[in-house]
Enzyme design. Structure first.
Site, mmCIF file in Angstrom:
data_model
loop_
_atom_site.group_PDB
_atom_site.id
_atom_site.type_symbol
_atom_site.label_atom_id
_atom_site.label_comp_id
_atom_site.label_asym_id
_atom_site.label_seq_id
_atom_site.Cartn_x
_atom_site.Cartn_y
_atom_site.Cartn_z
ATOM 1 N N ASP A 226 32.137 -22.092 28.169
ATOM 2 C CA ASP A 226 32.883 -20.843 28.285
ATOM 3 C C ASP A 226 33.907 -20.972 29.409
ATOM 4 O O ASP A 226 33.597 -20.733 30.566
ATOM 5 C CB ASP A 226 31.908 -19.698 28.552
ATOM 6 C CG ASP A 226 32.565 -18.336 28.519
ATOM 7 O OD1 ASP A 226 33.798 -18.257 28.349
ATOM 8 O OD2 ASP A 226 31.830 -17.336 28.656
ATOM 9 N N GLU A 227 35.106 -21.414 29.052
ATOM 10 C CA GLU A 227 36.176 -21.669 30.036
ATOM 11 C C GLU A 227 35.686 -22.658 31.094
ATOM 12 O O GLU A 227 36.061 -22.583 32.255
ATOM 13 C CB GLU A 227 36.645 -20.374 30.694
ATOM 14 C CG GLU A 227 37.419 -19.457 29.784
ATOM 15 C CD GLU A 227 38.836 -19.947 29.485
ATOM 16 O OE1 GLU A 227 39.307 -20.914 30.102
ATOM 17 O OE2 GLU A 227 39.472 -19.342 28.623
ATOM 18 N N ALA A 228 34.852 -23.599 30.678
ATOM 19 C CA ALA A 228 34.195 -24.522 31.611
ATOM 20 C C ALA A 228 35.119 -25.577 32.195
ATOM 21 O O ALA A 228 34.720 -26.300 33.108
ATOM 22 C CB ALA A 228 33.013 -25.198 30.917
#
Length: 180
Positions: free
Chosen positions: A104-106
């Site tokens: 997640d938007e890592a």
């Protein structure tokens, strides 16, 4: 997931699902402690931790540290850069060798080259790990099998990168601006 609720799946197959948020939580302790967070101390070998760090492109950085895996990261990872904290979160996710990896938007705090290296490493997991990647950067999802474009909570298009590009003018405009 495999016919079970997410909660039951996690309890039935511990470690089979890994999640990496944009803002990774780093605990005071060592690099090893953070990669193996939540697992019994004797479970991890140096090799299993290094393998996870390799996927996250953090292995060379750790090898250069005087204490290596036993280097203290400071409270909330204060001794690490934002990109290093994100990569440590990716290594933690990869430690369990998951079957489902949710990013997640890592990679949002990573420079372009590091993001590409991690994307290549994740691409190398193709066929072994299902990856769900949530991203604003189009370069992050360029090689995804399926791209789902959302706008204001509504799915606007689904398909390959090029199919979504042809279906959504705004997506295409951004892709052109990025040289994709």
């Amino acid at each position: 997931i495999s016919g079970f609720s997410p909660v039951l799946t996690v309890s039935k197959w511990p470690g089979a699902i890994s999640y990496v948020p944009q803002d990774v939580m780093i605990a005071a302790g060592t690099i090893r402690d953070n990669v193996t967070l939540g697992y019994p101390p004797g479970l991890a070998t140096d090799e299993s931790v290094i393998t996870a760090l390799r996927v996250a492109h953090l292995d060379k950085f750790v090898e250069e540290l005087p204490l290596g895996l036993d280097t203290q990261v400071g409270e909330r990872g204060a001794k690490l850069s934002g990109g290093q904290r994100q990569r440590l979160g990716i290594a933690r996710a990869m430690f369990t060798q998951p079957h489902l990896l949710v990013l997640d938007e890592a990679t949002s705090s990573l420079d372009g080259e590091t993001e590409k290296n991690i994307a290549d490493a994740i691409h190398g997991l193709r066929g072994k790990v299902t990856v769900v990647m949530i991203a604003h950067r189009l370069s992050t999802v360029r090689n995804a099998d399926i791209v789902i474009y959302l706008s204001k909570g509504t799915m606007m298009a689904m398909g390959t990168f090029d199919e979504v590009r042809n279906a959504v003018p705004e997506f295409n405009r951004h892709a052109k601006l990025m040289g994709l």
